[in-house]
Design an enzyme around this catalytic site. Structure first.
Site, mmCIF file in Angstrom:
data_model
loop_
_atom_site.group_PDB
_atom_site.id
_atom_site.type_symbol
_atom_site.label_atom_id
_atom_site.label_comp_id
_atom_site.label_asym_id
_atom_site.label_seq_id
_atom_site.Cartn_x
_atom_site.Cartn_y
_atom_site.Cartn_z
ATOM 1 N N CYS A 170 88.888 22.451 32.140
ATOM 2 C CA CYS A 170 90.175 21.842 32.498
ATOM 3 C C CYS A 170 91.236 22.809 33.026
ATOM 4 O O CYS A 170 92.359 22.371 33.303
ATOM 5 C CB CYS A 170 90.784 21.047 31.324
ATOM 6 S SG CYS A 170 89.800 19.644 30.783
ATOM 7 N N ASP A 171 90.927 24.084 33.169
ATOM 8 C CA ASP A 171 91.970 24.998 33.680
ATOM 9 C C ASP A 171 91.353 26.236 34.336
ATOM 10 O O ASP A 171 91.780 27.365 34.085
ATOM 11 C CB ASP A 171 92.913 25.414 32.548
ATOM 12 C CG ASP A 171 94.221 26.031 33.075
ATOM 13 O OD1 ASP A 171 94.558 25.784 34.253
ATOM 14 O OD2 ASP A 171 94.888 26.749 32.314
ATOM 15 N N ILE A 172 90.352 26.038 35.190
ATOM 16 C CA ILE A 172 89.720 27.175 35.864
ATOM 17 C C ILE A 172 90.595 27.617 37.033
ATOM 18 O O ILE A 172 90.999 26.812 37.881
ATOM 19 C CB ILE A 172 88.303 26.805 36.341
ATOM 20 C CG1 ILE A 172 87.410 26.506 35.136
ATOM 21 C CG2 ILE A 172 87.708 27.930 37.187
ATOM 22 C CD1 ILE A 172 86.018 26.030 35.497
ATOM 23 N N ASN A 182 92.313 32.868 34.743
ATOM 24 C CA ASN A 182 91.516 32.610 33.541
ATOM 25 C C ASN A 182 90.079 33.079 33.689
ATOM 26 O O ASN A 182 89.199 32.652 32.939
ATOM 27 C CB ASN A 182 91.549 31.116 33.202
ATOM 28 C CG ASN A 182 92.922 30.680 32.715
ATOM 29 O OD1 ASN A 182 93.714 31.496 32.265
ATOM 30 N ND2 ASN A 182 93.202 29.394 32.811
#
Length: 265
Positions: free
Chosen positions: A88-90, A94
């Site tokens: 959900c947050d690539i 990150n």
């Protein structure tokens, strides 16, 4: 709350670590977790800088982009097929380099992640994914799953090679305008499923969706397939990105399909 999210992240990282060594999953390894003065503390393995920091300093050649792509896709395949986790947050921030001299990476920051079996809980959140890496189904609030991570990886690989964001929208409406300009219109079937579609689209007399956005943001932007620096040598890479950035999440490449792409052969 932040404390609840921290405990959820610990649960996800523990589950990931129980399936395989982190060298096989290409996901960051949680070493320990404890509470200090009522604050949860997570201890991770020691890694190097982020991919974003690398991109700020130097251009990355296509062969190195390919190595990073393979590792990211292996991470996605593991998360989808074995752990049942959606990141959900690539984004480059990150993705951590294992050391400063090699193109070995690990996927990090699972603070926004969820198990696929609990994804319905995430629908209540107003936003997930960083805006520039946000999948179209998330923007229009259609049902989503593992495919949103593939979209983010496609955006990340474009930025890794080109050094700039693929979609530089300042708002969600601008993001949709740029997606339409670069990749074509979103399919009506996806828009029909979007709880927030009416916030961005009108319908004409033929009941066709018409994007209600200022398209001037696209004036200096080229369609993705006409990037001036791209030559025949980049054709396979471009073909892979097209599959990763398919608007329809049901037709978007899966991790296994992406790893079998001719660019990696």
């Amino acid at each position: 709350s932040l404390r609840r999210r921290a405990h959820e992240e610990i649960g996800i990282l523990t589950a990931i670590g129980s399936h395989a060594p982190s060298e096989e999953t290409f996901c960051v390894r949680l070493l320990n977790a404890f509470t200090h003065r009522r604050h949860p503390v997570l201890v991770f393995e020691c890694l190097s800088c982020t991919l974003y920091q690398v991109l700020r300093k130097a251009n990355i050649p296509l062969d190195t982009t390919k190595r990073i792509a393979q590792q990211l896709l292996e991470a996605l395949r593991f998360l989808k097929e074995r752990a049942g986790v959606i990141h959900c947050d690539i984004k480059p921030d990150n993705i951590l380099m294992r050391d400063s001299d090699r193109a070995d990476i690990k996927l990090a920051d699972f603070g926004s992640s969820c198990f696929r079996s609990r994804v319905e809980q995430m629908y209540r959140l107003k936003y997930i994914q960083a805006r520039h890496f946000r999948a179209p189904e998330v923007i229009v609030r259609a049902p989503y799953g593992h495919a949103i991570d593939m979209w983010s990886v496609g955006c990340t690989l474009f930025q890794t090679h080109e050094g700039v964001l693929l979609f530089r929208g300042r708002t969600q409406a601008e993001m949709l305008a740029l997606m339409t300009h670069k990749l074509g219109p979103l399919p009506a079937a996806l828009l029909d499923r979007g709880a927030n579609t009416a916030g961005f689209y009108d319908k004409n007399a033929l009941e066709e969706f018409v994007l209600n956005a200022d398209m001037s943001v696209c004036q200096k932007e080229r369609p993705m397939l006409s990037m001036p620096r791209w030559t025949f040598a980049h054709a396979e890479f471009c073909s892979l990105l097209e599959g990763m950035l398919e608007h329809d999440p049901d037709r978007r490449l899966t991790p296994a399909q992406a790893l079998a792409h001719s660019w990696f052969q």
